[in-house]
Design a protein around this motif. Structure first.
Motif, PDB file in Angstrom:
ATOM      1  N   LEU A  26       0.977   8.587 -37.549  1.00  0.00           N
ATOM      2  CA  LEU A  26       2.057   9.485 -36.935  1.00  0.00           C
ATOM      3  C   LEU A  26       1.401  10.551 -36.061  1.00  0.00           C
ATOM      4  O   LEU A  26       1.792  10.644 -34.997  1.00  0.00           O
ATOM      5  CB  LEU A  26       3.249  10.088 -37.823  1.00  0.00           C
ATOM      6  CG  LEU A  26       4.282   8.985 -38.269  1.00  0.00           C
ATOM      7  CD1 LEU A  26       5.366   9.780 -39.263  1.00  0.00           C
ATOM      8  CD2 LEU A  26       5.111   8.427 -37.255  1.00  0.00           C
ATOM      9  N   MET A  81      -0.530   7.292 -33.349  1.00  0.00           N
ATOM     10  CA  MET A  81       0.452   7.366 -32.398  1.00  0.00           C
ATOM     11  C   MET A  81       0.166   7.771 -31.023  1.00  0.00           C
ATOM     12  O   MET A  81       0.192   7.512 -30.048  1.00  0.00           O
ATOM     13  CB  MET A  81       1.663   7.876 -33.226  1.00  0.00           C
ATOM     14  CG  MET A  81       2.713   7.551 -31.755  1.00  0.00           C
ATOM     15  SD  MET A  81       4.491   8.280 -32.462  1.00  0.00           S
ATOM     16  CE  MET A  81       5.676   7.897 -31.358  1.00  0.00           C
ATOM     17  N   SER A 115       3.856   3.207 -27.351  1.00  0.00           N
ATOM     18  CA  SER A 115       3.441   3.849 -28.724  1.00  0.00           C
ATOM     19  C   SER A 115       4.073   3.592 -29.907  1.00  0.00           C
ATOM     20  O   SER A 115       3.622   3.292 -31.083  1.00  0.00           O
ATOM     21  CB  SER A 115       3.275   5.374 -28.629  1.00  0.00           C
ATOM     22  OG  SER A 115       4.585   6.102 -28.296  1.00  0.00           O
ATOM     23  N   PRO A 116       5.422   3.623 -30.020  1.00  0.00           N
ATOM     24  CA  PRO A 116       6.269   3.218 -31.247  1.00  0.00           C
ATOM     25  C   PRO A 116       6.153   1.602 -31.641  1.00  0.00           C
ATOM     26  O   PRO A 116       6.082   0.898 -30.837  1.00  0.00           O
ATOM     27  CB  PRO A 116       7.802   3.567 -30.876  1.00  0.00           C
ATOM     28  CG  PRO A 116       7.902   3.368 -29.516  1.00  0.00           C
ATOM     29  CD  PRO A 116       6.482   3.895 -28.846  1.00  0.00           C
ATOM     30  N   GLU A 169       6.333   4.759 -40.922  1.00  0.00           N
ATOM     31  CA  GLU A 169       5.737   5.076 -39.836  1.00  0.00           C
ATOM     32  C   GLU A 169       6.594   4.439 -38.615  1.00  0.00           C
ATOM     33  O   GLU A 169       7.103   5.154 -37.502  1.00  0.00           O
ATOM     34  CB  GLU A 169       4.325   4.284 -39.728  1.00  0.00           C
ATOM     35  CG  GLU A 169       3.545   4.334 -38.333  1.00  0.00           C
ATOM     36  CD  GLU A 169       2.799   3.216 -37.871  1.00  0.00           C
ATOM     37  OE1 GLU A 169       1.810   3.216 -36.966  1.00  0.00           O
ATOM     38  OE2 GLU A 169       2.579   2.491 -38.910  1.00  0.00           O
ATOM     39  N   ASN A 192       8.260   6.950 -36.041  1.00  0.00           N
ATOM     40  CA  ASN A 192       7.825   7.069 -34.526  1.00  0.00           C
ATOM     41  C   ASN A 192       8.712   6.706 -33.462  1.00  0.00           C
ATOM     42  O   ASN A 192       8.680   6.918 -32.271  1.00  0.00           O
ATOM     43  CB  ASN A 192       6.352   6.085 -34.421  1.00  0.00           C
ATOM     44  CG  ASN A 192       6.730   4.758 -34.811  1.00  0.00           C
ATOM     45  OD1 ASN A 192       7.842   4.055 -34.549  1.00  0.00           O
ATOM     46  ND2 ASN A 192       5.919   4.112 -35.060  1.00  0.00           N
TER      47      ASN A 192
END
Length: 403
Positions: free
Chosen positions: A100, A104, A134-135, A161, A165
């Protein structure tokens, strides 16, 4: 306010109902093959939508599409949060935390750089694309996070995660979007700090309150527990997003973790009864998503867009995970496994719809770039989650070599 016409809504319910029936009948075949029902639903939506026959006609800037995606996120994040076990949260928090706070942002940075050089967007718009992509999404790798043969630490790490995220990416998405909109008086760091902090505060508070309010009597019917939990999810989101406006998605996920740890009875009942709800909302939202796609829009940036997708899935995520897990004792094959299973799905799609609805210059182009990546990820990760989970399970079950 833009809404669906009655005829459009009737057609949508007919098609979605038919697809759910077919999906239910084909679920056994899908479980035994490389077929992904998620991929089938997206492709069906694409063929029936603007890019195909035009039977489904949704306004991408309408509230129906946006609200459907948000409802899907609330239900999915709440279910995922309840599955976070207290024991694993205490003993195995380092891997998801590394991903994270290191992987990320690094993924977003690599994607932003690739967008700037390949697509030619400005710096702010490029960082917006990086934030959108990114997630990760546990929905598209469900076999990975639910297969009990996959090492527990991997399932826990990917699930935690993916749940966190989504909410952590949203402040950055909204901040970059507001900057592109030239909103007066906007201070990005103040917005992000307030969004995340209030999201955690509301989530913990609602989780504690819900665990205290719900009686512990064994005579309470199971469906009452399930309805109470679902109501808690939506109430938490609604409370978090009212002024002063925290992050509703973070609040939902944190609330679920808190409630699940304190009330195992609620967690067990909701997990047992939520599968059908989650399946309906996620497949419904992917049908709608597929209907909004067109070949012209997806490939409006040509090979540059294809290259950006390849970098996002094959370079950005693996490189970021490699850096984030430096110094850990996790075997390389498990690191590679987690590096690949970082699919882009509901969160990226929902956030890109928010960007499209804003209507600023370049918003449609950004939406198409994110949509192409999601579409490719649905196919790639949807086709590899079951065989990938079986592969890593067999590898993990091998006896250690004698020394």
């Amino acid at each position: 306010m833009t809404v669906l016409a009655v005829a459009d809504f009737d057609a949508a319910t007919l098609i979605l109902g038919g697809l759910l029936m077919v999906g239910a009948l084909a679920s056994g075949l899908a479980h035994r093959s490389f077929l992904s029902l998620t991929a089938v639903f997206v492709i069906a939506g694409f063929l029936l939508g603007d890019g195909g026959l035009g039977v489904l006609d949704f306004d991408p800037r309408g509230e129906f599409v946006h609200d459907l995606a948000v409802v899907a996120l609330i239900v999915i994040l709440f279910r995922d949060g309840l599955e976070v076990e207290a024991e694993m949260l205490q003993r195995a928090w380092r891997l998801p935390l590394r991903k994270l706070i290191v992987a990320m942002p690094l993924t977003a940075l690599i994607v932003a750089g690739a967008t700037y050089w390949l697509i030619g967007l400005g710096v702010t718009a490029s960082f917006l694309v990086g934030s959108l992509l990114s997630p990760t999404d546990p929905v598209l790798s469900s076999s990975v996070v639910t297969n009990p043969r996959v090492p527990r630490v991997v399932r826990h790490s990917l699930n935690l995660e993916s749940g966190l995220n989504d909410g952590l990416a949203l402040p950055a998405v909204l901040a970059f979007s507001a900057a592109l909109n030239d909103e007066p008086g906007f201070v990005w760091w103040h917005f992000v700090l307030q969004d995340v902090t209030l999201g955690f505060a509301f989530g913990i508070s609602m989780g504690l309150l819900a665990s205290w309010v719900m009686p512990r009597s064994p005579s309470i019917p199971a469906h009452q527990f399930a309805l109470f939990a679902l109501g808690t999810a939506f109430a938490t989101y609604g409370l978090a997003v009212v002024p002063p406006s925290g992050n509703g998605l973070i609040a939902v996920f944190v609330c679920a973790i808190t409630l699940g740890i304190r009330r195992h009875d609620v967690r067990e009942v909701f997990e047992a009864r939520s599968d059908d709800i989650v399946e309906i909302v996620k497949l419904g939202v992917f049908v709608v998503f597929g209907s909004l796609l067109t070949l012209y829009g997806l490939f409006s940036d040509g090979w540059a867009a294809v290259a950006l997708v390849a970098i996002t899935l094959l370079i950005a995520r693996p490189a970021a995970i490699t850096v984030a897990l430096v110094g850990t004792r996790l075997p390389f094959y498990l690191q590679a496994f987690m590096a690949w299973f970082g699919p882009k799905g509901v969160a990226t799609m929902t956030f890109s719809l928010l960007i499209l609805a804003d209507g600023f210059a370049g918003s449609e182009r950004i939406f198409n770039l994110a949509a192409l990546c999601v579409f490719a990820s649905i196919l790639a990760h949807g086709l590899t989650d079951t065989p990938g989970a079986e592969w890593v399970a067999r590898r993990a079950e091998r006896p250690a070599p004698e020394r």
